[in-house]
Motif scaffolding. Structure first.
Motif, PDB file in Angstrom:
ATOM      1  N   ASP A   1      22.762  39.305  31.021  1.00 25.01           N
ATOM      2  CA  ASP A   1      21.604  39.826  31.738  1.00 25.01           C
ATOM      3  C   ASP A   1      21.902  40.112  33.210  1.00 25.01           C
ATOM      4  N   ASP A   2      22.772  39.312  33.810  1.00 21.63           N
ATOM      5  CA  ASP A   2      23.102  39.461  35.224  1.00 21.63           C
ATOM      6  C   ASP A   2      24.616  39.547  35.374  1.00 21.63           C
ATOM      7  N   ARG A   3      25.048  40.195  36.438  1.00 23.00           N
ATOM      8  CA  ARG A   3      26.480  40.399  36.657  1.00 23.00           C
ATOM      9  C   ARG A   3      26.880  39.849  38.020  1.00 23.00           C
ATOM     10  N   TYR A   4      28.063  39.212  38.050  1.00 26.41           N
ATOM     11  CA  TYR A   4      28.465  38.556  39.287  1.00 26.41           C
ATOM     12  C   TYR A   4      28.940  39.559  40.330  1.00 26.41           C
ATOM     13  N   ARG A   5      28.838  39.145  41.575  1.00 23.23           N
ATOM     14  CA  ARG A   5      29.441  39.861  42.693  1.00 23.23           C
ATOM     15  C   ARG A   5      29.708  38.871  43.812  1.00 23.23           C
ATOM     16  N   LEU A   6      30.632  39.231  44.685  1.00 21.35           N
ATOM     17  CA  LEU A   6      31.085  38.329  45.740  1.00 21.35           C
ATOM     18  C   LEU A   6      31.792  39.133  46.810  1.00 21.35           C
ATOM     19  N   PHE A   7      31.651  38.702  48.066  1.00 29.96           N
ATOM     20  CA  PHE A   7      32.318  39.356  49.182  1.00 29.96           C
ATOM     21  C   PHE A   7      33.010  38.300  50.041  1.00 29.96           C
ATOM     22  N   GLY A   8      34.061  38.729  50.740  1.00 22.82           N
ATOM     23  CA  GLY A   8      34.773  37.833  51.651  1.00 22.82           C
ATOM     24  C   GLY A   8      35.320  38.604  52.835  1.00 22.82           C
ATOM     25  N   VAL A   9      35.457  37.929  53.969  1.00 23.94           N
ATOM     26  CA  VAL A   9      35.986  38.569  55.176  1.00 23.94           C
ATOM     27  C   VAL A   9      36.572  37.505  56.094  1.00 23.94           C
ATOM     28  N   GLY A  10      37.564  37.905  56.887  1.00 22.36           N
ATOM     29  CA  GLY A  10      38.138  36.968  57.841  1.00 22.36           C
ATOM     30  C   GLY A  10      39.342  37.553  58.563  1.00 22.36           C
ATOM     31  N   PRO A  11      39.920  36.792  59.497  1.00 20.32           N
ATOM     32  CA  PRO A  11      41.053  37.278  60.283  1.00 20.32           C
ATOM     33  C   PRO A  11      42.368  37.193  59.514  1.00 20.32           C
ATOM     34  N   GLU A  12      43.308  38.030  59.922  1.00 22.12           N
ATOM     35  CA  GLU A  12      44.640  38.032  59.314  1.00 22.12           C
ATOM     36  C   GLU A  12      45.672  38.394  60.369  1.00 22.12           C
ATOM     37  N   ALA A  13      46.856  37.789  60.258  1.00 21.06           N
ATOM     38  CA  ALA A  13      47.954  38.108  61.172  1.00 21.06           C
ATOM     39  C   ALA A  13      49.275  37.926  60.447  1.00 21.06           C
ATOM     40  N   SER A  14      50.238  38.786  60.767  1.00 26.92           N
ATOM     41  CA  SER A  14      51.592  38.628  60.236  1.00 26.92           C
ATOM     42  C   SER A  14      52.588  38.738  61.380  1.00 26.92           C
ATOM     43  N   LEU A  15      53.689  38.020  61.226  1.00 24.94           N
ATOM     44  CA  LEU A  15      54.722  37.991  62.259  1.00 24.94           C
ATOM     45  C   LEU A  15      56.078  38.119  61.597  1.00 24.94           C
ATOM     46  N   SER A  16      56.895  39.044  62.078  1.00 22.10           N
ATOM     47  CA  SER A  16      58.270  39.183  61.608  1.00 22.10           C
ATOM     48  C   SER A  16      59.105  38.094  62.279  1.00 22.10           C
ATOM     49  N   LEU A  17      59.476  37.070  61.516  1.00 20.89           N
ATOM     50  CA  LEU A  17      60.221  35.945  62.086  1.00 20.89           C
ATOM     51  C   LEU A  17      61.637  36.353  62.444  1.00 20.89           C
TER      52      LEU A  17
END
Length: 308
Positions: A259-275
């Motif tokens: 009868d009902d269908r799921y949904r979901l959202f997400g957000v946040g910071p991200e960073a990458s560094l070439s070591l």
């Protein structure tokens, strides 16, 4: 929904009251929550559809995630869960010089391991093999301002699974995943801004032992960031997130799950560094919100990528 249908008529009201007393409102709500797909939303992040150079690469994903609340179809929390879990995925990538219709050919394989609830004293937190994924077709393209990719993935039910078991590390069903993604580099400068998105449709098949056929779902991972040069290292900083939508109804589950269908959202910071030249470290955190008919929590990803 199951609760609405049980309330209809005198006999339905009596059955509803009986179940309410016996198992409680939280268990009734959990009975009608659909089974979700394999793909962990948010795994792609910044430049998620970038075209790799030919060669081999190894990526290790560590994902710490909390299952905080079971959220009902109305978006209201119906049960506190408060779990902490951990998953580790080893991804092996092979990209070739071979071209097909202007696309460079590649292939992927992912081997996941996962724990149960790390905060539980019940002894179900052991590390176990999850569901292995194979991507026999991964096609990459590139132009002045864009990277783009097409992928076809087979997700296996290799992890331990028994209906209702707390020791499950797999989902118990096969799936096919169809992916389309791209990255836009404004001005054509790949060392500056990037805007990316990857859409995946997961077609799920019947779960062994339960008779449930989970509905198909759509997951869109996205990211927008800016790359900087810090001394001799490349630093990429931005915001990433995801959206998840169930797009077809589940079949064979408890009454009400279609009868009902799921949904979901997400957000946040991200960073990458070439070591250093072949090794990159990436960290992202996603807070989940606007959940419906699904478990809501938060995610912390720690990712190492090594190119051979």
């Amino acid at each position: 929904m199951l609760l609405r249908s049980l309330r209809r008529g005198a006999s339905g009201q009596l059955l509803f009251l009986f179940l309410l007393v016996c198992v409680g409102p939280e268990a009734l709500a959990q009975m009608q929550t659909p089974v979700t797909g394999h793909y962990p939303p948010g795994q792609s992040g910044l430049r998620g559809a970038s075209t790799p150079d030919p060669g081999f690469a190894y990526t290790n994903f560590s994902r710490f995630f909390t299952n905080l609340q079971l959220v009902g179809a109305s978006g209201t929390p119906v049960q506190d869960i408060d779990e902490l879990r951990y998953a580790n995925i080893s991804m092996f990538t092979w990209t070739t010089d071979w071209e097909f219709l202007g696309f460079r050919y590649g292939a992927l394989a992912g081997i996941p391991f996962a724990t149960g609830d790390l905060s539980s004293p019940a002894g179900e937190s052991g590390f176990g093999l999850g569901d292995i994924l194979l991507t026999p077709i991964s096609l990459y393209g590139k132009s002045t301002s864009f990277d783009y990719q097409l992928q076809f993935t087979v997700w296996t039910p290799s992890g331990r699974f028994s209906p209702g078991s707390a020791s499950n590390r797999g989902t118990g069903f096969w799936a096919l995943v169809y992916s389309l993604g791209g990255v836009y580099y404004p001005g054509g400068d790949r060392a500056a801004w990037s805007i990316s998105a990857v859409a995946r449709i997961e077609q799920n098949f019947e779960q062994r032992g339960s008779g449930i056929k989970p509905g198909a779902d759509l997951v869109v991972d996205w990211g927008a960031g800016r790359m900087f040069r810090v001394a001799d290292h490349q630093l990429d900083v931005g915001l990433s997130g995801f959206g998840v939508w169930q797009i077809t109804a589940q079949e064979g589950g408890p009454p009400g799950t279609d009868d009902d269908r799921y949904r979901l959202f997400g957000v946040g910071p991200e960073a990458s560094l070439s070591l250093f030249d072949p090794l990159t470290l990436r960290v992202r955190a996603h807070w989940e919100f606007a959940a419906h008919d699904i478990v809501r929590g938060n995610n912390l990803w720690i990712i190492f990528n090594y190119r051979f």
